[in-house]
Structure formats: C-alpha cells, structure tokens
Design a protein around this motif. Sequence first.
Motif, PDB file in Angstrom:
ATOM      1  N   ILE A 152       0.825  -1.214   0.000  1.00  0.00           N
ATOM      2  CA  ILE A 152       0.000   0.000   0.000  1.00  0.00           C
ATOM      3  C   ILE A 152       0.860   1.264   0.000  1.00  0.00           C
ATOM      4  O   ILE A 152       0.453   2.294  -0.517  1.00  0.00           O
ATOM      5  CB  ILE A 152      -0.955  -0.027   1.219  1.00  0.00           C
ATOM      6  CG1 ILE A 152      -2.075   1.009   1.082  1.00  0.00           C
ATOM      7  CG2 ILE A 152      -0.236   0.216   2.525  1.00  0.00           C
ATOM      8  CD1 ILE A 152      -3.199   0.525   0.253  1.00  0.00           C
ATOM      9  N   PRO A 198      -0.990   4.769  -4.528  1.00  0.00           N
ATOM     10  CA  PRO A 198      -1.380   6.146  -4.209  1.00  0.00           C
ATOM     11  C   PRO A 198      -1.710   6.430  -2.733  1.00  0.00           C
ATOM     12  O   PRO A 198      -1.234   7.425  -2.200  1.00  0.00           O
ATOM     13  CB  PRO A 198      -2.589   6.377  -5.109  1.00  0.00           C
ATOM     14  CG  PRO A 198      -2.343   5.516  -6.277  1.00  0.00           C
ATOM     15  CD  PRO A 198      -1.591   4.325  -5.785  1.00  0.00           C
ATOM     16  N   PRO A 199      -2.507   5.590  -2.032  1.00  0.00           N
ATOM     17  CA  PRO A 199      -2.825   5.958  -0.640  1.00  0.00           C
ATOM     18  C   PRO A 199      -1.585   6.139   0.227  1.00  0.00           C
ATOM     19  O   PRO A 199      -1.551   7.026   1.082  1.00  0.00           O
ATOM     20  CB  PRO A 199      -3.656   4.770  -0.149  1.00  0.00           C
ATOM     21  CG  PRO A 199      -4.182   4.139  -1.351  1.00  0.00           C
ATOM     22  CD  PRO A 199      -3.174   4.344  -2.419  1.00  0.00           C
ATOM     23  N   GLY A 200      -0.558   5.323  -0.004  1.00  0.00           N
ATOM     24  CA  GLY A 200       0.665   5.413   0.786  1.00  0.00           C
ATOM     25  C   GLY A 200       1.308   6.785   0.694  1.00  0.00           C
ATOM     26  O   GLY A 200       1.879   7.282   1.667  1.00  0.00           O
ATOM     27  N   ALA A 201       1.195   7.414  -0.488  1.00  0.00           N
ATOM     28  CA  ALA A 201       1.772   8.741  -0.653  1.00  0.00           C
ATOM     29  C   ALA A 201       1.098   9.730   0.278  1.00  0.00           C
ATOM     30  O   ALA A 201       1.756  10.505   0.977  1.00  0.00           O
ATOM     31  CB  ALA A 201       1.614   9.190  -2.099  1.00  0.00           C
ATOM     32  N   PHE A 202      -0.253   9.672   0.309  1.00  0.00           N
ATOM     33  CA  PHE A 202      -0.986  10.601   1.174  1.00  0.00           C
ATOM     34  C   PHE A 202      -0.649  10.354   2.641  1.00  0.00           C
ATOM     35  O   PHE A 202      -0.396  11.294   3.392  1.00  0.00           O
ATOM     36  CB  PHE A 202      -2.492  10.442   0.956  1.00  0.00           C
ATOM     37  CG  PHE A 202      -3.000  10.988  -0.343  1.00  0.00           C
ATOM     38  CD1 PHE A 202      -3.020  12.354  -0.562  1.00  0.00           C
ATOM     39  CD2 PHE A 202      -3.454  10.155  -1.335  1.00  0.00           C
ATOM     40  CE1 PHE A 202      -3.494  12.874  -1.752  1.00  0.00           C
ATOM     41  CE2 PHE A 202      -3.929  10.661  -2.532  1.00  0.00           C
ATOM     42  CZ  PHE A 202      -3.950  12.024  -2.735  1.00  0.00           C
ATOM     43  N   PHE A 203      -0.644   9.070   3.052  1.00  0.00           N
ATOM     44  CA  PHE A 203      -0.365   8.760   4.459  1.00  0.00           C
ATOM     45  C   PHE A 203       1.022   9.250   4.855  1.00  0.00           C
ATOM     46  O   PHE A 203       1.188   9.939   5.867  1.00  0.00           O
ATOM     47  CB  PHE A 203      -0.453   7.248   4.713  1.00  0.00           C
ATOM     48  CG  PHE A 203      -1.842   6.712   4.619  1.00  0.00           C
ATOM     49  CD1 PHE A 203      -2.903   7.433   5.128  1.00  0.00           C
ATOM     50  CD2 PHE A 203      -2.092   5.485   4.025  1.00  0.00           C
ATOM     51  CE1 PHE A 203      -4.192   6.952   5.048  1.00  0.00           C
ATOM     52  CE2 PHE A 203      -3.377   4.992   3.933  1.00  0.00           C
ATOM     53  CZ  PHE A 203      -4.422   5.727   4.438  1.00  0.00           C
ATOM     54  N   LEU A 230      -7.023  11.414  -6.846  1.00  0.00           N
ATOM     55  CA  LEU A 230      -6.657  10.368  -5.903  1.00  0.00           C
ATOM     56  C   LEU A 230      -5.778   9.289  -6.524  1.00  0.00           C
ATOM     57  O   LEU A 230      -5.210   8.473  -5.811  1.00  0.00           O
ATOM     58  CB  LEU A 230      -7.920   9.731  -5.311  1.00  0.00           C
ATOM     59  CG  LEU A 230      -8.781  10.731  -4.544  1.00  0.00           C
ATOM     60  CD1 LEU A 230     -10.120  10.125  -4.226  1.00  0.00           C
ATOM     61  CD2 LEU A 230      -8.087  11.166  -3.275  1.00  0.00           C
ATOM     62  N   ALA A 278      -7.340  12.041   2.761  1.00  0.00           N
ATOM     63  CA  ALA A 278      -7.263  11.786   1.320  1.00  0.00           C
ATOM     64  C   ALA A 278      -6.693  10.400   1.053  1.00  0.00           C
ATOM     65  O   ALA A 278      -7.104   9.725   0.106  1.00  0.00           O
ATOM     66  CB  ALA A 278      -6.406  12.844   0.643  1.00  0.00           C
ATOM     67  N   GLY A 279      -5.739   9.965   1.907  1.00  0.00           N
ATOM     68  CA  GLY A 279      -5.189   8.619   1.752  1.00  0.00           C
ATOM     69  C   GLY A 279      -6.261   7.564   1.919  1.00  0.00           C
ATOM     70  O   GLY A 279      -6.335   6.600   1.151  1.00  0.00           O
ATOM     71  N   ILE A 280      -7.133   7.760   2.924  1.00  0.00           N
ATOM     72  CA  ILE A 280      -8.206   6.783   3.135  1.00  0.00           C
ATOM     73  C   ILE A 280      -9.166   6.803   1.945  1.00  0.00           C
ATOM     74  O   ILE A 280      -9.613   5.755   1.460  1.00  0.00           O
ATOM     75  CB  ILE A 280      -8.944   7.084   4.457  1.00  0.00           C
ATOM     76  CG1 ILE A 280      -7.962   6.967   5.621  1.00  0.00           C
ATOM     77  CG2 ILE A 280     -10.106   6.135   4.649  1.00  0.00           C
ATOM     78  CD1 ILE A 280      -8.476   7.498   6.920  1.00  0.00           C
ATOM     79  N   ALA A 332      -8.368   7.620  -1.115  1.00  0.00           N
ATOM     80  CA  ALA A 332      -7.688   6.977  -2.238  1.00  0.00           C
ATOM     81  C   ALA A 332      -7.793   5.469  -2.124  1.00  0.00           C
ATOM     82  O   ALA A 332      -7.960   4.754  -3.109  1.00  0.00           O
ATOM     83  CB  ALA A 332      -6.227   7.400  -2.283  1.00  0.00           C
ATOM     84  N   MET A 333      -7.719   4.985  -0.875  1.00  0.00           N
ATOM     85  CA  MET A 333      -7.826   3.547  -0.651  1.00  0.00           C
ATOM     86  C   MET A 333      -9.218   3.065  -1.040  1.00  0.00           C
ATOM     87  O   MET A 333      -9.376   2.006  -1.654  1.00  0.00           O
ATOM     88  CB  MET A 333      -7.562   3.242   0.821  1.00  0.00           C
ATOM     89  CG  MET A 333      -6.728   2.036   1.034  1.00  0.00           C
ATOM     90  SD  MET A 333      -5.687   2.237   2.449  1.00  0.00           S
ATOM     91  CE  MET A 333      -6.758   1.903   3.790  1.00  0.00           C
ATOM     92  N   MET A 376      -9.515   2.838  -4.680  1.00  0.00           N
ATOM     93  CA  MET A 376      -8.795   1.703  -5.251  1.00  0.00           C
ATOM     94  C   MET A 376      -9.719   0.518  -5.466  1.00  0.00           C
ATOM     95  O   MET A 376      -9.437  -0.365  -6.268  1.00  0.00           O
ATOM     96  CB  MET A 376      -7.649   1.283  -4.339  1.00  0.00           C
ATOM     97  CG  MET A 376      -6.307   1.833  -4.740  1.00  0.00           C
ATOM     98  SD  MET A 376      -5.087   1.402  -3.509  1.00  0.00           S
ATOM     99  CE  MET A 376      -4.986  -0.360  -3.751  1.00  0.00           C
TER     100      MET A 376
END
Lengths: 211, 233, 218
Positions: A175, A179-184, B22, B209-211, B213-214, B217
């Motif tokens: 992850i 993409p989500p990893g970048a935000f986190f 995202l 935003a990460g959540i 984006a998840m 996905m």
Amino acid sequence: MTAEPTAPERFIRGILPENPTYRQLLGLCPTLAVTNNMKSALTMAGAVLFVLFCANVMVSLIRNLLKPHLRIVAFTLVIAAFVTIVDRLLAAYMYTMSKNLGPYIPLIIVNCIIIGRCEICASKESVLKAASDAIGQSIGFGIGLSSIAFFREIIGTGMVFGTRVLPQIWPDWVIMILPPGAFFTFGLLLGSVNYMVNRKNTSIKNRDSMK
Amino acid sequence: MTYITDIFLIAISAALINNFVLYYFVGICPFIGVSRNVDIAFGMGFAVTFVMTIAGSISWAITTLVLVPGAPFTRFIAGFFLDPGQAVQIDLTTLSYIVYIFAIASSVQFVEMYIRKFFPSLYKSFGVFLPLITTNCAILFACLTIMSHVAGVENPADVWGLSKALALSFFGGVGFTIAIVIMAGIREELDFCDVPECLQGAAITLIVAGILAMAFMGFTGVDSGLRVALTGG
Amino acid sequence: MTDRLNKNFLVQGWLVILLCLVFGGSLTAVQLTLSPVIEANKKNEILQIIPGLISEENSTAINKEATLPFTVSPFYVNSEKQGRHLSYAVFEAKDKDGNISGWAARASGQGYADKIELLLGLNPEAEKITGLFILEQKETPGLGNKISEIKWRDQFKGKKTDKAISAIKGKAVNANEIDAITGATISSKSVCRIINQMVGDIRPPLKMKLEESVHEKK
C-alpha cells in the motif's frame, strides 16, 4: 524581519526554514506522485533544480526590462521552454526514467514553486541572489521529496535505491507504493515536522518569558 | 458500438477508477486549499470541469491540426516553402508544452470574460476560481493525456477522436468534483473532531485523502470487467 | 504621437516576442541534436529484447553484442474483426544467410488495472512460442505485476500455438495450460487472452510470409 536577505541567507532559507514541501506546501503534485522510489524522486528534484535555476537566472537578467502586466506571460514562457529542454534531455539520456516519470516532467510548468520564486525573488533581486535562492529552494524540495520517497520505498518494498536493506522476513507493505501510501506518508511526516516546529517555538517563548 | 463502449469506459475510468486527484495526484493544491466548505468545493469543481472540457478540446484540435506530423494546417503552411514530401514530415510536438500552457491561460481568460458578460449569476458562483485554474496541474495533465493518445500513436485506429478527448476532459473534471466535494464534506465534519494540534490543517487532510484513495482503489478492475462484459473479450 | 507608439502592442510586448524568438531558436537546436538519440532509444528498447525472445537460449542471459546476428525489420499485420480494426507490429528476424529465424509480435489488451503491452516470440512456422516479454503493465504491485517476472513468463516457452493457452488456478496439468499467479488470476488470464487473440490473427499471414521468403530464396 530585517532588511533584504543576502545571497547565502536566501540559500539557507530555502533548505529548512522555508522548505517548499513542508513549510510552504508548494508543488504537491510531484511530491506525491513520483515518490514511490528514491531514484525517480531524485531525478525529479534534479529536473526542478535545472528549471528553477535557469528560469531564476533568466528572469533576474531581464528583470529591468519586464513590463509589469506582461511579467507572468514572460515567466511562463521561460519556464515552459526550459521544461521542454529538460524533458528532451531526459528522453535522450535517461530513457527509462523519462518513461517512468511520464507526464510529471511537463507538469513542472505549473509547479507553483518555480513561478512563485520567479515572482517573489528573481524579478527583484540580482543574478547572484536569484541563483543561490534557486539552488537553496531546489535542495529543500529535494530533501522533501527524498524523505517521503525513503519511507515509502523502504516500507513498501524493503529496498532503498533498488537494493534490499530490510531482511527478507519483512512483509512488503505494498500500500505504501500505491497512491494511498503517498498521502499517508506525507500527512504523517508533515504532522511530525509541525510538531517539532511547535515545540521549538514554545521553548523559545518560554525562554523569552523567563528572562 | 465498440466506439460508444470505448467512450463509456474512458469516462468511467477518468471519473472513478483513475481519478485525477486520488490516483494521478494532479490538482492537489485546490484539493487541499479550497475544500473547507461543500458549496465552495462545488464551485471549484464546476469551474475546473468547465475549463478542462474547453482546454481539452482546444488542445486536441491544436495537436491534430498543427502539431503532429502530417497535420493539415502545418502541411498547408509548409507547402509554400517545401515540397509535399518534406512538409508531411514536420513534427512540432516538441512545442506542445508551451502551446498547451498558453492555450489554457488564454482559454481561462476568454471564459472569464464571456461568463462575466453573459452569465453574471454563474460568474458569482464560480468566477473567483477561474484565474486560479490556470496553474492547476489537472488541466495541463488532461491536455497531456489527450496528446499521448493523438501524437506518436503507431496504429492509426487507436488515435483518439474529438469525442474521446471530450469524454476524458469532461469526466476528468467530474472526477475532480467528486473527490473535492467528498473531501469538503468530510472536512466539515472534521471541524467537530479533536484533531492533535500538529496534524491540524493540511496534514489531517492528506491522511483523510489517503483513506479516500484507498476506497477509490476498490474501483480497480471495474473497467476491464465492463469491457469484457460489453464487448465479449 | 509617442503616446500612440507606446500603446502599440509591439512596443509593449517586444521582450516577450524576443524571448519567443530566442527560445524558438534554442528549442530547434535542442530538437535537432537530441531527436536522433531519442528515436534510437525508442527503437533499441524493443530491438534489445528480440534476440532473447527468438533464440532458444535462456532469456535471462541477453547479451546484446553476442546475440545480435539477426537483422530485424518491422512490418504490420492488420485484421478486421466485428468492426474492430486491429493491427500488430511484427518484427521479422533474419539470420546472416537471410533465412527467417523467428518472429516477435507486439500486442496490447486490457489487463486488470490498465493496458498490458507484450512482445511474443514465435518460431519461423509460427507454431511454437519461443518467449514472452511484458513491455508495459500497471497491474497491482506485489500481485499482478508478477506477470513481468521471468519465472512466470518462461512457462510460455515451447507452448504450441494451435490450441488456445489457458491460465489455471493451482497447478497446470495439460500441455496448453500455465499456472495462474496466486491472487492475480485476472491478470494471468488477460495475458493468455491477448496472446491467443493475437496468435489467431497473425498465424496465417506469417505462414504465408515464410513461404514467400523461402520461395524467393530458391
């Protein structure tokens, strides 16, 4: 605030106190998009260094000739031309990397760091100051990108620069390179930078009030 | 039939699966800066969609008519100086970045003037965002994506027509609107939460935003499934 | 008079126009010097892979200099199916004597996340697969992107093209089956589907081309 900062001051400011990534929150698209490994992050930082340096020097050279209402047009033209040059150079000498970075190289044109530095610094200062400002800001940007890329690559794949550093037993957190990893990663790093800045500020305040 | 399927899949993909914000991380600046309030977020999303559709079709036209080798306009101009065989080979795609950024900037100016003159109420709702959009990477990204499907494509059958370019740019904007409105909704609720001091502002927005984006996905693979279902392979 | 002159757009914008000319010139220079290099890069990208796909040796040991006894020339095979126009780039590899030593054909199709683009090596009669290379894919890292790994790709080596290849969950038993990647059945099946469709389309034209070239040599 004291008078106009000198060239070395401009250089140092860009690296930490006015870090474009963590303090000014500028140029976020590449910060998030190309940081899934160290190599592409550093290439991106290098491309930004080239464009920012050339654009700042160029704008500083023509600063006295600029008509105020046409300055943004001139800035955009200068930046877009240098971005095209860097894009061609990458395609010629680092072909796989330029394929990986894809549209994010041309997107440097709309990167707020560059047009911001042209407007704030280069259009008012001498060539030397503009150049040192450009290098300082790009190094700051490079630090921002590579810190995010370091955490994402090492947690996501167990590797740094493509060589494995974590033991094989580490279950790659895929992850983190998605993409989500970048935000986190960026959110948490930004939080910790804020935390440190806040703590420093309060300790300075306490010391002042003790006096 | 397959053409309509293609357009449908491009639209779904741009709006949901490969969401501009995202998935491709373009347009992050307004996504974080202008997502405090749902109404404002709607205005911003609407403005971006509007400009993106216009800029996308303009850049499609410029690429097809002027920039690619053998483009009719270039061939016509070059025909005065060179013989036809050479004129067909002129490739101006190197200039594309400069051309696009100026096309975007000028179309934003025209749209602003036009709307202010003829639709004052519309101007009130999203006019203030228009100048900001010039430096929005999402618009340039849409233009570049369209270019990659027009210039340098080996198989002539794969070159995008205007309708596909329109579908990508319009639904890319819709995807941006969806993302920014959801974000604004969450942030309105977030005001009542006890967020640690150091995470307030941009940091918590990024984590949310990460959540998001998840969650987005989860759409991955929908388009391949749909394509198989619609075209049978 | 001077006032009117000052308001003229040429006087106002002379700097911008000058910059346009300067950058136009420098971009032309950059383009003229670099475009041959970029073109060569694009070409080499595929040409470097082809020897490893066609020769019988292990595809891991691609030695650029040693395995380039072929001359490679591309052409296109077109097919029309259900109103859908398809075109495949096929690279014809000839050895020193001018005999066809194999084909490398490029195809693309829908994968799980995005388009998968691959290069398939075939023997001269187009009856046997000699190698597979994934040129482009954006499948899920850690699962679907294993289609690029040599271990998985090498399963296709030696498969006959007269029957469709299918990806099987678990262990492949029959001759025309391969193991699907655990957790990425759709990606594996997509690769098989792309290959099957392409092979069906290009087998007859390639056979004709081989016969022609043998005929010519005689």
